[in-house]
Design an enzyme around this catalytic site. Structure first.
Site, mmCIF file in Angstrom:
data_model
loop_
_atom_site.group_PDB
_atom_site.id
_atom_site.type_symbol
_atom_site.label_atom_id
_atom_site.label_comp_id
_atom_site.label_asym_id
_atom_site.label_seq_id
_atom_site.Cartn_x
_atom_site.Cartn_y
_atom_site.Cartn_z
ATOM 1 N N CYS A 10 46.029 -60.812 -47.329
ATOM 2 C CA CYS A 10 47.095 -60.972 -48.441
ATOM 3 C C CYS A 10 46.884 -60.160 -49.553
ATOM 4 C CB CYS A 10 47.125 -62.541 -48.878
ATOM 5 S SG CYS A 10 45.667 -63.026 -49.574
ATOM 6 N N ASN A 13 43.306 -62.060 -51.789
ATOM 7 C CA ASN A 13 42.323 -62.508 -51.139
ATOM 8 C C ASN A 13 41.583 -63.716 -51.567
ATOM 9 O OD1 ASN A 13 38.975 -61.608 -49.604
ATOM 10 N ND2 ASN A 13 40.464 -62.643 -48.659
ATOM 11 N N CYS A 15 43.821 -66.761 -52.200
ATOM 12 C CA CYS A 15 44.726 -68.051 -51.977
ATOM 13 C C CYS A 15 44.760 -68.010 -50.177
ATOM 14 C CB CYS A 15 45.856 -67.986 -52.471
ATOM 15 S SG CYS A 15 45.732 -67.985 -54.545
ATOM 16 N N ARG A 16 45.836 -67.213 -49.677
ATOM 17 C CA ARG A 16 46.382 -67.342 -48.624
ATOM 18 C C ARG A 16 45.448 -66.853 -47.337
ATOM 19 N NH1 ARG A 16 51.719 -63.945 -49.679
ATOM 20 N NH2 ARG A 16 50.171 -63.071 -51.028
ATOM 21 N N SER A 17 44.964 -65.760 -47.583
ATOM 22 C CA SER A 17 44.106 -65.123 -46.473
ATOM 23 C C SER A 17 42.696 -65.899 -46.493
ATOM 24 C CB SER A 17 43.934 -63.543 -46.546
ATOM 25 O OG SER A 17 43.165 -63.223 -47.748
ATOM 26 N N ASP A 125 53.504 -67.008 -51.013
ATOM 27 C CA ASP A 125 52.597 -66.795 -52.091
ATOM 28 C C ASP A 125 52.561 -68.051 -53.091
ATOM 29 O OD1 ASP A 125 50.677 -65.908 -53.886
ATOM 30 O OD2 ASP A 125 51.693 -64.158 -54.443
HETATM 31 P P1 4NP Z 1 46.964 -64.369 -52.370
HETATM 32 O O1 4NP Z 1 47.312 -65.018 -53.717
HETATM 33 O O2 4NP Z 1 47.544 -62.866 -52.279
HETATM 34 O O3 4NP Z 1 47.358 -65.240 -51.533
HETATM 35 O O4 4NP Z 1 45.317 -64.351 -52.580
HETATM 36 C C1 4NP Z 1 47.538 -64.055 -55.206
HETATM 37 C C2 4NP Z 1 46.478 -64.124 -56.010
HETATM 38 C C3 4NP Z 1 46.376 -63.499 -56.818
HETATM 39 C C4 4NP Z 1 47.585 -62.720 -57.598
HETATM 40 C C5 4NP Z 1 48.611 -62.974 -56.752
HETATM 41 C C6 4NP Z 1 48.592 -63.625 -55.628
HETATM 42 N N1 4NP Z 1 47.566 -62.223 -58.654
HETATM 43 O O5 4NP Z 1 48.830 -61.768 -59.027
HETATM 44 O O6 4NP Z 1 46.754 -61.956 -59.269
#
Ligand code: 4NP
Length: 155
Positions: A10, A13, A15-17, A125
């Site tokens: 993602c 790294n 939240c989702r992955s 997201d």
């Molecule tokens: P992820 O979520 O890609 O699922 O880990 C996010 C984590 C951080 C951010 C955006 C989405 N950010 O903008 O910092």
């Protein structure tokens, strides 16, 4: 390169992955499938950090401890080591394809393409959302994990 290996990617790294990694690990153990599983981010925004507290809380609801996770950025080498790389959304997929060698060893696909009826859809997201969004993330990645394991067991 191990064919029975999966990398989830993602943006951050955190939240989702990591949730996808946890869901697939649980499903593989439940189904008795030996599988190497990891996750990474297209960005280094959170490299070295733990998972988002809301992701940790969601994993805990499913009996999984996510507190030891540490975020890392995907590398070109990952495409040589993992039999399959799954992007959580379309932007991640575009970024991965730019980074990948011209002939990657394994497949690079959108995660929900592995779920019949969900082709082309993103795992939304949840970063700007709340606990309900993280629960939706879990439902999506757990469903995908079920289909990935079933596909691998079918060979
Ligand atoms: P992820 O979520 O890609 O699922 O880990 C996010 C984590 C951080 C951010 C955006 C989405 N950010 O903008 O910092």
């Amino acid at each position: 390169m191990s064919q029975k290996s999966v990398l989830f990617v993602c943006l951050g790294n955190i939240c989702r992955s990591p949730l996808a990694e946890a869901a697939l690990r649980a499903e593989a153990v439940a189904q008795g499938l030996a599988l190497t599983i990891d996750s990474a981010g297209t960005s280094d925004l959170h490299a070295g950090q733990g998972a988002d507290p809301r992701a940790i809380a969601e994993a805990r609801r499913h009996g999984i401890d996510l507190t030891t996770h540490r975020a890392r950025q995907v590398t070109a080498d990952d495409f040589l080591h993992f039999g399959h790389v799954y992007a959580l959304d379309q932007q991640n997929l575009r970024d991965l394809r730019k980074l990948a060698p011209s002939r990657p060893t394994g497949g690079i696909d959108l995660l929900l393409d592995s779920v019949p009826g969900r082709t082309g859809q993103a795992v939304i997201d949840p970063w700007y959302g709340d606990a309900r969004d993280f629960a939706q993330t879990w439902d999506d990645v757990a469903l995908a994990a079920h289909h990935i394991v079933a596909d691998l067991l079918r060979g």
